[in-house]
Design an enzyme around this catalytic site. Structure first.
Site, mmCIF file in Angstrom:
data_model
loop_
_atom_site.group_PDB
_atom_site.id
_atom_site.type_symbol
_atom_site.label_atom_id
_atom_site.label_comp_id
_atom_site.label_asym_id
_atom_site.label_seq_id
_atom_site.Cartn_x
_atom_site.Cartn_y
_atom_site.Cartn_z
ATOM 1 N N TRP A 139 0.489 -1.015 -0.182
ATOM 2 C CA TRP A 139 0.184 -0.329 0.201
ATOM 3 C C TRP A 139 0.975 1.394 -0.040
ATOM 4 O O TRP A 139 2.171 1.398 0.773
ATOM 5 C CB TRP A 139 -0.782 -0.066 1.205
ATOM 6 N N ASN A 140 0.679 2.230 -0.329
ATOM 7 C CA ASN A 140 1.386 3.649 -1.009
ATOM 8 C C ASN A 140 1.409 4.735 0.370
ATOM 9 O O ASN A 140 2.458 4.166 0.155
ATOM 10 C CB ASN A 140 0.374 4.200 -1.817
ATOM 11 N N TRP A 141 0.740 4.948 1.648
ATOM 12 C CA TRP A 141 1.428 5.566 2.006
ATOM 13 C C TRP A 141 1.490 4.279 3.210
ATOM 14 O O TRP A 141 2.586 4.641 4.422
ATOM 15 C CB TRP A 141 0.513 6.618 2.455
ATOM 16 N N ASP A 188 -11.120 5.207 4.990
ATOM 17 C CA ASP A 188 -11.965 4.389 4.074
ATOM 18 C C ASP A 188 -13.845 4.947 4.246
ATOM 19 O O ASP A 188 -13.945 4.752 3.259
ATOM 20 C CB ASP A 188 -12.419 3.145 3.606
ATOM 21 N N ARG A 233 -15.042 -3.333 11.072
ATOM 22 C CA ARG A 233 -15.001 -2.738 9.201
ATOM 23 C C ARG A 233 -16.138 -2.198 8.876
ATOM 24 O O ARG A 233 -17.333 -2.048 9.902
ATOM 25 C CB ARG A 233 -14.561 -5.142 8.668
ATOM 26 N N TYR A 241 -13.725 0.663 12.990
ATOM 27 C CA TYR A 241 -12.332 1.839 11.739
ATOM 28 C C TYR A 241 -11.832 3.004 11.449
ATOM 29 O O TYR A 241 -11.871 3.586 12.569
ATOM 30 C CB TYR A 241 -12.946 1.352 10.137
ATOM 31 N N GLU A 250 -4.021 -2.553 14.369
ATOM 32 C CA GLU A 250 -3.700 -1.192 12.998
ATOM 33 C C GLU A 250 -4.383 -0.150 13.729
ATOM 34 O O GLU A 250 -4.512 1.202 13.218
ATOM 35 C CB GLU A 250 -4.765 -2.101 12.332
HETATM 36 C C1 2M8 Z 1 -6.755 0.750 4.853
HETATM 37 O O1 2M8 Z 1 -7.572 0.599 3.181
HETATM 38 C C2 2M8 Z 1 -7.832 -0.664 2.092
HETATM 39 C C3 2M8 Z 1 -8.099 -0.498 0.882
HETATM 40 O O2 2M8 Z 1 -6.934 0.568 0.758
HETATM 41 C C4 2M8 Z 1 -8.681 -2.022 3.066
HETATM 42 O O3 2M8 Z 1 -9.906 -1.355 4.489
HETATM 43 O O4 2M8 Z 1 -8.664 -2.945 2.129
HETATM 44 C C5 2M8 Z 1 -7.140 1.939 5.015
HETATM 45 O O5 2M8 Z 1 -6.573 2.115 5.976
HETATM 46 C C6 2M8 Z 1 -6.039 2.122 3.870
HETATM 47 O O6 2M8 Z 1 -5.281 4.297 5.000
HETATM 48 C C7 2M8 Z 1 -4.520 2.013 4.399
HETATM 49 O O7 2M8 Z 1 -3.825 1.888 3.685
HETATM 50 C C8 2M8 Z 1 -4.848 0.455 3.807
HETATM 51 C C9 2M8 Z 1 -3.833 -0.397 4.456
HETATM 52 O O8 2M8 Z 1 -3.127 0.249 5.783
HETATM 53 O O9 2M8 Z 1 -6.254 -0.260 4.622
#
Ligand code: 2M8
Length: 409
Positions: free
Chosen positions: A32-34, A158, A191, A338, A382
């Protein structure tokens, strides 16, 4: 706390897939990007070359139009949905078709400042890529200087209540049957709801069917929302990108004009009715009315002076562990669901960077200590319940471990 340091380093090592890390095994088995940017900062504490590798792998997925995807699917793994076939990304690697908060330039600068000689070649190679990515935001996500998203997943927040009104206007018609995987890893009430997933997939379908034609998405998608996460992180990232250009002897007036536009655009996110920054639905012209942890990134962006200070102190005073992702005084606050309430350690880090720079050193330090406490209480989860610090979502989480190593510890 040496024991927590050891555990945090072990989490990074365990989530390392060779050149990139996964956020956590099972729930999120891709890059994942960030998340990767935070991971790099965690690695930098003990292995600077590995930190640079993380960033470079991320940019190896950059599309021809400049976009850096939010997920790179290096190796297909059925434990996550939606996978590469659902996305149909058109970049050099299998990927999603949207981006994520552009924090990379800021932390690339921080890596460079740690060791300039070691960083110079990396920075020279990355600066043009960062410029292309930032330009993509202006081309396709800019609305009068505020930065929009075409999908909630782009903000990384999200299921924040910021999307409740725009989502109510969407009828998710024509989506294929699908089976979620996330709820086989994490309790359902931590979630997003199925209602949200239907809409997430409907927006992915619009993008995929257009082959990620941004002009089409911009005009045809029912979802286009200007967001503080994107606007504030991009504003900050442009200041850092400009500094990197200057360090390389390549001053760049295009970036200066972006900074001016974003500083003005931030004003569109100011909602006078609640006295806070929030989201602005471009399709309806309505503000979301939600004070989120992203609202408090104004200091990180260097805008708004102390406009958010009253809310900051009120909200931190209302919870044992902050900063909750949604104001506990908001009717949609859910402390374990979440992005609708829980505490996210890496968001606290960004908020604290801004607070410290704005001269609020005591608040920044209190937030650091509070984040260290929540990790000591709940582990490397998380996210965390603001009431008691109990862990929620995935465990052994990369960005929580990295945030511990690089800031909270
Ligand atoms: C969460 O997002 C992903 C979709 O991109 C998911 O729930 O499937 C978010 O918390 C997002 O900010 C984060 O980058 C990702 C991976 O930790 O999970």
């Amino acid at each position: 706390m040496p024991d927590l340091d050891t555990r945090a380093r072990a989490i990074l090592a365990r989530n390392d897939r060779g050149g990139y890390t996964v956020p956590t095994a099972g729930l999120y088995p891709y890059q994942w990007n960030w998340d990767s940017v935070f991971a790099a900062m965690g690695f930098a504490e003990h292995d600077l070359p590995r930190a640079w590798a993380e960033i470079e792998t991320l940019f190896s997925g950059q599309w021809a139009n400049g976009m850096v995807p939010h997920i790179l699917f290096h190796k297909v793994d059925p434990s996550y949905f939606p996978g590469p076939d659902v996305w149909g990304g058109t970049g050099p690697l299998p990927s999603s078709g949207i981006s994520q908060p552009p924090i990379a330039a800021t932390f690339i600068r921080a890596l460079y400042e740690r060791d300039r000689p070691a960083g110079e070649a990396h920075v020279r190679a990355l600066v043009p890529k960062l410029c292309d990515w930032h330009r993509w935001f202006f081309d396709w996500r800019g609305e009068d200087g505020a930065i929009c998203v075409s999908h909630p997943w782009e903000t990384g927040r999200d299921n924040t209540p910021d999307w409740d009104a725009p989502f109510a206007a969407i009828q998710p018609e024509g989506i294929d049957d699908y089976a979620r995987r996330d709820t086989s890893h994490v309790a359902e009430d931590e979630r997003p709801r199925s209602y949200d997933y239907d809409r997430y997939l409907y927006l992915v379908k619009i993008g995929r069917e257009s082959r990620w034609d941004e002009a089409h998405i911009k005009s045809a998608s029912p979802f286009r929302v200007a967001d503080p996460t994107m606007t504030f992180t991009l504003l900050r990232a442009n200041r850092d990108l400009l500094a990197l250009c200057q360090a390389m002897g390549e001053p760049n007036c295009e970036i200066e004009s972006w900074i001016t536009a974003l500083a003005a655009g931030s004003e569109h996110l100011w909602n006078p009715d609640i006295g806070s920054y929030d989201c602005l639905d471009i399709r309806t012209g309505r503000h979301s009315g939600v004070i989120s942890n992203a609202s408090h990134l104004a200091w990180y962006a260097g805008v708004g002076g102390d406009r958010m200070l009253g809310h900051y102190d009120r909200i931190m005073g209302a919870v044992r562990f902050g900063m909750p992702s949604t104001d506990p005084g908001h009717h949609a606050y859910e402390p374990r669901r979440y992005w609708r309430g829980p505490v996210w350690a890496m968001m606290n880090w960004l908020i604290a960077i801004g607070l410290a720079e704005a001269g609020h050193a005591a608040r920044a330090e209190a937030l650091r200590r509070n984040t260290a406490d929540v990790i000591a209480t709940g582990g490397f989860a998380e996210y965390f319940d603001p009431r008691d610090g109990s862990p929620a979502g995935g465990r052994d989480f990369t960005w929580t471990a990295a945030t511990w190593l690089a800031w909270a510890s």
